[in-house]
Design a protein around this motif. Structure first.
Motif, PDB file in Angstrom:
ATOM      1  N   TYR A 251       0.829  -1.205   0.000  1.00 28.62           N
ATOM      2  CA  TYR A 251       0.000   0.000   0.000  1.00 28.62           C
ATOM      3  C   TYR A 251       0.863   1.255   0.000  1.00 28.62           C
ATOM      4  CZ  TYR A 251      -2.865  -3.797   1.815  1.00 28.62           C
ATOM      5  OH  TYR A 251      -3.469  -5.007   1.996  1.00 28.62           O
ATOM      6  N   ALA A 252       0.258   2.353  -0.455  1.00 29.77           N
ATOM      7  CA  ALA A 252       0.972   3.630  -0.504  1.00 29.77           C
ATOM      8  C   ALA A 252      -0.004   4.766  -0.246  1.00 29.77           C
ATOM      9  CB  ALA A 252       1.636   3.806  -1.865  1.00 29.77           C
ATOM     10  N   ILE A 253       0.396   5.697   0.624  1.00 29.70           N
ATOM     11  CA  ILE A 253      -0.403   6.885   0.919  1.00 29.70           C
ATOM     12  C   ILE A 253       0.467   8.110   0.676  1.00 29.70           C
ATOM     13  CG2 ILE A 253      -1.651   8.184   2.681  1.00 29.70           C
ATOM     14  CD1 ILE A 253      -2.365   5.591   4.025  1.00 29.70           C
ATOM     15  N   PHE A 254      -0.047   9.029  -0.112  1.00 29.95           N
ATOM     16  CA  PHE A 254       0.665  10.256  -0.439  1.00 29.95           C
ATOM     17  C   PHE A 254      -0.055  11.415   0.233  1.00 29.95           C
ATOM     18  CE2 PHE A 254       1.445   7.034  -3.509  1.00 29.95           C
ATOM     19  CZ  PHE A 254       2.805   7.124  -3.761  1.00 29.95           C
ATOM     20  N   GLU A 255       0.706  12.282   0.913  1.00 28.95           N
ATOM     21  CA  GLU A 255       0.048  13.292   1.737  1.00 28.95           C
ATOM     22  C   GLU A 255       0.872  14.556   1.882  1.00 28.95           C
ATOM     23  OE1 GLU A 255      -0.310  12.309   5.862  1.00 28.95           O
ATOM     24  OE2 GLU A 255       1.533  11.133   5.880  1.00 28.95           O
ATOM     25  N   ALA A 256       0.136  15.655   2.056  1.00 30.69           N
ATOM     26  CA  ALA A 256       0.770  16.890   2.503  1.00 30.69           C
ATOM     27  C   ALA A 256       1.166  16.700   3.963  1.00 30.69           C
ATOM     28  CB  ALA A 256      -0.205  18.048   2.367  1.00 30.69           C
ATOM     29  N   VAL A 257       2.352  17.132   4.329  1.00 29.62           N
ATOM     30  CA  VAL A 257       2.863  16.847   5.655  1.00 29.62           C
ATOM     31  C   VAL A 257       2.615  17.982   6.643  1.00 29.62           C
ATOM     32  CG1 VAL A 257       4.586  15.227   4.825  1.00 29.62           C
ATOM     33  CG2 VAL A 257       5.138  17.664   4.918  1.00 29.62           C
ATOM     34  N   HIS A 258       1.944  19.048   6.182  1.00 29.68           N
ATOM     35  CA  HIS A 258       1.650  20.158   7.091  1.00 29.68           C
ATOM     36  C   HIS A 258       0.370  19.878   7.872  1.00 29.68           C
ATOM     37  CE1 HIS A 258      -1.445  21.233   4.197  1.00 29.68           C
ATOM     38  NE2 HIS A 258      -0.522  21.319   3.240  1.00 29.68           N
ATOM     39  N   GLY A 259       0.022  20.791   8.772  1.00 33.11           N
ATOM     40  CA  GLY A 259      -1.170  20.630   9.589  1.00 33.11           C
ATOM     41  C   GLY A 259      -2.441  21.046   8.877  1.00 33.11           C
ATOM     42  N   SER A 260      -3.547  20.966   9.611  1.00 35.71           N
ATOM     43  CA  SER A 260      -4.861  21.234   9.012  1.00 35.71           C
ATOM     44  C   SER A 260      -5.230  22.716   9.027  1.00 35.71           C
ATOM     45  CB  SER A 260      -5.945  20.433   9.745  1.00 35.71           C
ATOM     46  OG  SER A 260      -5.950  20.738  11.134  1.00 35.71           O
ATOM     47  N   ALA A 261      -4.434  23.558   9.708  1.00 30.74           N
ATOM     48  CA  ALA A 261      -4.617  25.020   9.696  1.00 30.74           C
ATOM     49  C   ALA A 261      -6.075  25.444   9.840  1.00 30.74           C
ATOM     50  CB  ALA A 261      -4.013  25.618   8.423  1.00 30.74           C
ATOM     51  N   PRO A 262      -6.729  25.097  10.943  1.00 29.41           N
ATOM     52  CA  PRO A 262      -8.151  25.422  11.093  1.00 29.41           C
ATOM     53  C   PRO A 262      -8.452  26.914  11.073  1.00 29.41           C
ATOM     54  CG  PRO A 262      -7.217  24.648  13.183  1.00 29.41           C
ATOM     55  CD  PRO A 262      -6.195  24.389  12.132  1.00 29.41           C
ATOM     56  N   ASP A 263      -7.447  27.756  11.360  1.00 29.60           N
ATOM     57  CA  ASP A 263      -7.677  29.204  11.398  1.00 29.60           C
ATOM     58  C   ASP A 263      -7.977  29.782  10.017  1.00 29.60           C
ATOM     59  OD1 ASP A 263      -4.982  28.410  10.932  1.00 29.60           O
ATOM     60  OD2 ASP A 263      -4.334  30.487  11.130  1.00 29.60           O
ATOM     61  N   ILE A 264      -7.543  29.099   8.947  1.00 27.20           N
ATOM     62  CA  ILE A 264      -7.835  29.620   7.605  1.00 27.20           C
ATOM     63  C   ILE A 264      -8.725  28.665   6.812  1.00 27.20           C
ATOM     64  CG2 ILE A 264      -5.720  30.998   7.470  1.00 27.20           C
ATOM     65  CD1 ILE A 264      -4.576  28.818   5.610  1.00 27.20           C
ATOM     66  N   ALA A 265      -9.212  27.627   7.450  1.00 24.38           N
ATOM     67  CA  ALA A 265     -10.039  26.642   6.750  1.00 24.38           C
ATOM     68  C   ALA A 265     -11.297  27.292   6.185  1.00 24.38           C
ATOM     69  CB  ALA A 265     -10.421  25.508   7.694  1.00 24.38           C
ATOM     70  N   GLY A 266     -11.619  26.948   4.958  1.00 32.16           N
ATOM     71  CA  GLY A 266     -12.827  27.436   4.323  1.00 32.16           C
ATOM     72  C   GLY A 266     -12.732  28.845   3.763  1.00 32.16           C
ATOM     73  N   LYS A 267     -11.569  29.469   3.895  1.00 32.40           N
ATOM     74  CA  LYS A 267     -11.406  30.849   3.428  1.00 32.40           C
ATOM     75  C   LYS A 267     -10.741  30.930   2.054  1.00 32.40           C
ATOM     76  CE  LYS A 267     -11.034  32.660   8.152  1.00 32.40           C
ATOM     77  NZ  LYS A 267     -10.183  33.414   9.115  1.00 32.40           N
ATOM     78  N   GLY A 268     -10.358  29.793   1.513  1.00 33.00           N
ATOM     79  CA  GLY A 268      -9.725  29.797   0.190  1.00 33.00           C
ATOM     80  C   GLY A 268      -8.328  30.374   0.180  1.00 33.00           C
ATOM     81  N   LEU A 269      -7.648  30.354   1.320  1.00 31.88           N
ATOM     82  CA  LEU A 269      -6.325  30.962   1.415  1.00 31.88           C
ATOM     83  C   LEU A 269      -5.187  29.943   1.451  1.00 31.88           C
ATOM     84  CD1 LEU A 269      -7.123  33.679   4.152  1.00 31.88           C
ATOM     85  CD2 LEU A 269      -7.035  33.979   1.659  1.00 31.88           C
ATOM     86  N   ALA A 270      -5.518  28.670   1.504  1.00 30.10           N
ATOM     87  CA  ALA A 270      -4.503  27.639   1.721  1.00 30.10           C
ATOM     88  C   ALA A 270      -3.582  27.477   0.522  1.00 30.10           C
ATOM     89  CB  ALA A 270      -5.180  26.315   2.041  1.00 30.10           C
ATOM     90  N   ASN A 271      -2.329  27.221   0.820  1.00 34.52           N
ATOM     91  CA  ASN A 271      -1.330  26.908  -0.192  1.00 34.52           C
ATOM     92  C   ASN A 271      -1.376  25.403  -0.476  1.00 34.52           C
ATOM     93  OD1 ASN A 271       1.003  26.326  -1.641  1.00 34.52           O
ATOM     94  ND2 ASN A 271       2.389  26.776   0.054  1.00 34.52           N
ATOM     95  N   PRO A 272      -1.729  24.983  -1.685  1.00 31.97           N
ATOM     96  CA  PRO A 272      -1.873  23.548  -1.977  1.00 31.97           C
ATOM     97  C   PRO A 272      -0.628  22.877  -2.544  1.00 31.97           C
ATOM     98  CG  PRO A 272      -2.735  24.803  -3.803  1.00 31.97           C
ATOM     99  CD  PRO A 272      -2.185  25.814  -2.806  1.00 31.97           C
ATOM    100  N   ILE A 273       0.501  23.578  -2.598  1.00 32.33           N
ATOM    101  CA  ILE A 273       1.665  23.037  -3.306  1.00 32.33           C
ATOM    102  C   ILE A 273       2.143  21.718  -2.711  1.00 32.33           C
ATOM    103  CG2 ILE A 273       4.147  23.407  -3.670  1.00 32.33           C
ATOM    104  CD1 ILE A 273       3.574  26.179  -4.590  1.00 32.33           C
ATOM    105  N   ALA A 274       2.216  21.608  -1.384  1.00 32.34           N
ATOM    106  CA  ALA A 274       2.690  20.360  -0.781  1.00 32.34           C
ATOM    107  C   ALA A 274       1.803  19.190  -1.190  1.00 32.34           C
ATOM    108  CB  ALA A 274       2.743  20.491   0.734  1.00 32.34           C
ATOM    109  N   CYS A 275       0.508  19.406  -1.188  1.00 31.14           N
ATOM    110  CA  CYS A 275      -0.417  18.340  -1.569  1.00 31.14           C
ATOM    111  C   CYS A 275      -0.317  18.042  -3.064  1.00 31.14           C
ATOM    112  CB  CYS A 275      -1.837  18.718  -1.181  1.00 31.14           C
ATOM    113  SG  CYS A 275      -3.005  17.344  -1.241  1.00 31.14           S
ATOM    114  N   ILE A 276      -0.200  19.080  -3.877  1.00 26.70           N
ATOM    115  CA  ILE A 276      -0.080  18.887  -5.326  1.00 26.70           C
ATOM    116  C   ILE A 276       1.197  18.112  -5.656  1.00 26.70           C
ATOM    117  CG2 ILE A 276       0.358  20.122  -7.493  1.00 26.70           C
ATOM    118  CD1 ILE A 276      -1.621  22.278  -6.449  1.00 26.70           C
ATOM    119  N   ARG A 277       2.292  18.436  -4.999  1.00 29.48           N
ATOM    120  CA  ARG A 277       3.533  17.714  -5.254  1.00 29.48           C
ATOM    121  C   ARG A 277       3.463  16.277  -4.723  1.00 29.48           C
ATOM    122  NH1 ARG A 277       8.729  20.418  -3.446  1.00 29.48           N
ATOM    123  NH2 ARG A 277       9.616  19.138  -5.105  1.00 29.48           N
TER     124      ARG A 277
END
Length: 336
Positions: A251-277
């Motif tokens: 099995y293999a799981i690929f993931e962004a290694v940063h936290g869930s950043a609840p302070d900006i959740a739902g605001k459209g401000l998140a940087n998705p590069i770690a997840c995209i890579r």
């Protein structure tokens, strides 16, 4: 192609959605299978990592995962630890490369941290001996030690890396790290065409923050790897730009290694590069190397252009603008 999607908590659904868009823009068609994990899963199913999610990963073998939060103080095991141990995801792989535009202490960093994922102190084997005294067990086995070091050497051979560094503290933990070091030396003998060195973990930390260009592939036990992988991410711009994978024999799981950043959740401000890579690593894993290379190229060109970047990257954009920018920079043909 069917792949499990764990959207996660906080900004998780936003960065995984951006990753899905970028992958779709490469032309790779994936049927995403939604699987619950995290706070909402704990509320809905009474478990932050229900067995149904593990069964889906066992069925489809590969997953993309957003950041998940384990409820604190409610007796739940860490989601990540449970995933790694339940699925025997013995190798954590964190590629760390310098990227354009980002202000960092060093240039030309290009290394891979390989971390043993199932044993050591980080496995969380603890108990109370008497009130006020806690004992933690640091288990090292020959099987796991040989497996992770061999994985590091095979990774080095696959990608043409010149050297593998084994990080240890065998001068103090003579039995546990002594066994690990012995295994590393034995495995290294099977790869005479790849340089091998062994260094105390404290020396490695010192050298990483003075001249990280020396290092190529680093391999180590669980807790050391948890610390070193984040330290190395800090050398190239932080956890928001570094991808990650947890890999096993099945099995293999690929993931962004940063936290869930609840302070900006739902605001459209998140940087998705770690997840995209991380999504690019997933594509390479399933044999879509051209699409993976095109995504990496697009991320680099987006950072180099400096347009549409999120605030943490020095821009005034948002998740939407940086996702659009990455898609716009995808090469139309094959990109080596």
């Amino acid at each position: 192609m069917q792949i499990v999607l764990i959207a996660g908590d906080g900004i998780g659904p936003e960065v995984t959605a951006a990753t899905q868009e970028v992958i779709a823009a490469t032309g790779v068609k994936i049927d995403w299978i939604d699987a619950p994990a995290g706070l909402h899963s704990a509320e809905q199913f009474g478990d932050p990592l229900p067995e149904r999610t593990l069964d889906l990963i066992r069925q489809y073998r590969v997953a993309l995962k957003g950041p998940c939060t384990t409820p604190v103080g409610k007796g739940f095991r860490s989601i990540n630890v449970k995933l790694r141990q339940s699925l025997e995801l013995f190798a954590s792989v964190r590629p760390v490369q310098s990227l354009p535009h980002l202000k960092t202490p060093f240039e030309q960093v290009n290394l891979i941290v390989v971390r043993e994922n199932t044993e050591g102190l980080y496995a969380g084997l603890e108990h109370q001996v008497v009130p006020g005294v806690i004992e933690s067990l640091r288990v090292i086995t020959r099987t796991a030690a040989e497996r992770i070091v061999r994985y590091a050497f095979e990774l080095a051979r696959q990608y043409g890396r010149r050297m593998v560094t084994f990080c240890h503290k065998a001068d103090v933990m003579r039995l546990s790290d002594g066994l690990f070091l012995q295994c590393a030396r034995e495995v290294a003998d099977d790869y005479p065409f790849i340089d091998f060195e062994e260094k105390p973990i404290d020396n490695v930390c010192l050298e990483l923050v003075t001249d990280p260009k020396h290092y190529d592939v680093l391999v180590m036990e669980n807790l050391f790897g948890d610390v070193i992988s984040d330290l190395c991410a800090g050398l190239v711009g932080g956890l928001g730009v570094v991808p990650g994978a947890n890999l096993g024999s099945k099995y293999a799981i690929f993931e962004a290694v940063h936290g869930s950043a609840p302070d900006i959740a739902g605001k459209g401000l998140a940087n998705p590069i770690a997840c995209i890579r991380s999504g690019a690593m997933l594509l390479e894993h399933i044999g879509r190397r051209d699409a993976a290379a095109r995504i990496e190229h697009a991320v680099v060109e987006t950072l180099r252009a400096g347009v549409g970047l999120t605030r943490d990257l020095g821009g005034d954009g948002n998740t939407r603008t940086i996702t659009d920018a990455i898609i716009s920079h995808l090469p139309t043909g094959s990109h080596a």
